[in-house]
Design an enzyme around this catalytic site. Structure first.
Site, short mmCIF file in Angstrom:
data_model
loop_
_atom_site.label_atom_id
_atom_site.label_comp_id
_atom_site.label_asym_id
_atom_site.label_seq_id
_atom_site.Cartn_x
_atom_site.Cartn_y
_atom_site.Cartn_z
N ASP A 11 0.86 -1.19 0.00
CA ASP A 11 0.00 0.00 0.00
C ASP A 11 0.89 1.23 0.00
O ASP A 11 2.06 1.18 0.40
CB ASP A 11 -0.91 0.03 1.23
CG ASP A 11 -1.88 1.21 1.19
OD1 ASP A 11 -2.67 1.29 0.24
OD2 ASP A 11 -1.83 2.06 2.10
N SER A 12 0.33 2.33 -0.43
CA SER A 12 1.08 3.58 -0.41
C SER A 12 1.38 4.03 1.01
O SER A 12 2.29 4.84 1.22
CB SER A 12 0.30 4.67 -1.14
OG SER A 12 -0.95 4.90 -0.50
N GLU A 47 -4.19 9.50 8.22
CA GLU A 47 -2.74 9.33 8.34
C GLU A 47 -2.18 10.19 9.49
O GLU A 47 -1.13 9.88 10.04
CB GLU A 47 -2.06 9.69 7.03
CG GLU A 47 -2.40 8.75 5.88
CD GLU A 47 -1.31 7.74 5.56
OE1 GLU A 47 -0.13 8.06 5.78
OE2 GLU A 47 -1.64 6.64 5.09
N CYS A 64 -11.23 2.99 -0.70
CA CYS A 64 -9.89 3.32 -0.23
C CYS A 64 -9.69 2.54 1.06
O CYS A 64 -10.57 2.54 1.93
CB CYS A 64 -9.72 4.81 0.03
SG CYS A 64 -8.13 5.25 0.77
N CYS A 102 -4.28 -1.29 -2.31
CA CYS A 102 -4.36 0.16 -2.49
C CYS A 102 -5.21 0.40 -3.72
O CYS A 102 -4.88 -0.08 -4.81
CB CYS A 102 -2.96 0.74 -2.67
SG CYS A 102 -2.89 2.50 -3.10
N ASN A 103 -6.30 1.13 -3.57
CA ASN A 103 -7.19 1.36 -4.71
C ASN A 103 -6.53 2.23 -5.77
O ASN A 103 -6.71 2.00 -6.97
CB ASN A 103 -8.49 2.00 -4.23
CG ASN A 103 -9.45 0.99 -3.66
OD1 ASN A 103 -10.24 0.39 -4.38
ND2 ASN A 103 -9.39 0.77 -2.36
N THR A 104 -5.78 3.25 -5.36
CA THR A 104 -5.13 4.12 -6.33
C THR A 104 -4.12 3.35 -7.16
O THR A 104 -4.07 3.48 -8.39
CB THR A 104 -4.47 5.31 -5.63
OG1 THR A 104 -5.44 6.03 -4.86
CG2 THR A 104 -3.86 6.27 -6.64
N HIS A 137 -7.92 3.02 3.55
CA HIS A 137 -7.84 3.81 4.79
C HIS A 137 -9.22 3.98 5.44
O HIS A 137 -9.33 4.07 6.66
CB HIS A 137 -7.31 5.21 4.50
CG HIS A 137 -5.84 5.30 4.24
ND1 HIS A 137 -5.26 4.82 3.10
CD2 HIS A 137 -4.85 5.84 4.98
CE1 HIS A 137 -3.96 5.06 3.14
NE2 HIS A 137 -3.69 5.68 4.27
N TYR A 180 -0.83 8.55 -2.50
CA TYR A 180 -0.75 8.43 -3.94
C TYR A 180 -1.92 9.10 -4.66
O TYR A 180 -1.88 9.27 -5.88
CB TYR A 180 -0.76 6.95 -4.35
CG TYR A 180 0.55 6.20 -4.23
CD1 TYR A 180 1.63 6.71 -3.52
CD2 TYR A 180 0.70 4.96 -4.84
CE1 TYR A 180 2.82 6.01 -3.42
CE2 TYR A 180 1.88 4.25 -4.75
CZ TYR A 180 2.95 4.77 -4.03
OH TYR A 180 4.11 4.06 -3.95
#
Length: 274
Positions: A10-11, A158, A192, A73-75, A194, A42
């Site tokens: 993941d980012s 974050e 996402c 990570c979706n992005t 998160h 990201y």
């Protein structure tokens, strides 16, 4: 040959919600988690930048002994997965596999809506890619997809502000913007990894009749099915239940934040690029 691990990338920290579900569903395997925290988030980066960052991290996990990597990570799944699968794996890594989180979700989301109207909340990068409308349409052509970018949510999470009152404003704002698109929405996907940390607040502002869907269990179930169907990969994997965590950012900060996502303390290591 040494037995190998499943890589989870993941980012930043969000992929830990997927990792947690995977490790609970498939506890026997060894896992290596990598968070690219030094370059996170990201969500607002270009396709080319996300592709380059993701490929670097995937190759790092390959070098650590992961024949299978999950882009939690979706992005990264939206902006990098297709290129990696179609361009890089056939040329350089024909025996390795990289999977994402979008397709497994698209394959089942139609089961969670009666009105055939689904809301997707994600980063700008995921929303602008249109990956979810495209993938969902493959499996459920009658489902209408309404997307809402939520650029403030990842920074809030974050920075460990997701339980504070200040987060309510942005939760309420983005939910209103999504639901204003259609009164028929009866399922909201958190696109996402998160965002599950915001579920307590999301439930305060979402109408009770709306299904709130996180991806962790969906991805875990999909991975279990994948391993059953691909014994050549499954047979390579070690089954010692070992977990390793790496970050490209500050290790102490990673350990502190990761404990919020996982509900337990960990001892991460610094990502050292070869």
């Amino acid at each position: 040959m040494d037995k190998l691990s499943i890589g989870v990338f993941d980012s930043g920290f969000g992929g830990l919600t997927v990792f947690k579900s995977i490790a609970e569903k498939l506890p026997q395997y060894n896992y290596i988690y990598l968070g690219d925290n030094a370059r996170s988030p990201y969500g607002d980066h270009s396709f080319e930048t996300v592709y380059q960052y993701t490929l670097e991290c995937v190759e790092w996990l390959f070098a650590k002994g992961c024949p299978l990597v999950i882009l939690a990570c979706n992005t990264a799944s939206a902006k990098a997965l297709r290129n990696i699968q179609q361009l890089d794996l056939p040329k350089k890594y024909p025996n390795h596999r990289v999977l994402g989180v979008i397709r497994p979700t698209a394959e089942v989301i139609g089961e969670y809506t009666k009105s055939q109207n689904v809301g997707v909340m994600g980063t700008r990068g995921t929303v602008n890619s249109n990956s979810y409308p495209i993938e969902i349409n493959h499996f459920f052509p009658s489902v209408k997809v309404h997307q809402q970018a939520c650029p403030m949510w990842v920074p809030i999470i974050e920075n460990n502000e997701h339980e504070n009152d200040g987060a309510d404003y942005f939760v309420d704002q983005y939910i209103k913007e999504l639901l204003n698109q259609s009164a028929e929405i009866d399922c909201v996907l958190l696109a996402c990894t998160h965002y599950p940390l915001l579920i307590p607040k999301l439930k305060k502002y979402l109408p009770n009749h709306i299904n709130l869907l996180a991806q962790g269990d969906i991805v875990a179930n999909s991975l279990a099915d994948y391993l059953l169907r691909h014994p050549a990969i499954e047979n390579q994997l070690a089954k010692n239940s070992n977990h390793e965590f790496y970050t490209s950012g500050d290790v102490n900060a990673f350990n502190q934040h990761a404990s919020v996502f996982l509900g337990k303390s960990i001892g991460a290591k610094a990502m050292v690029k070869g």
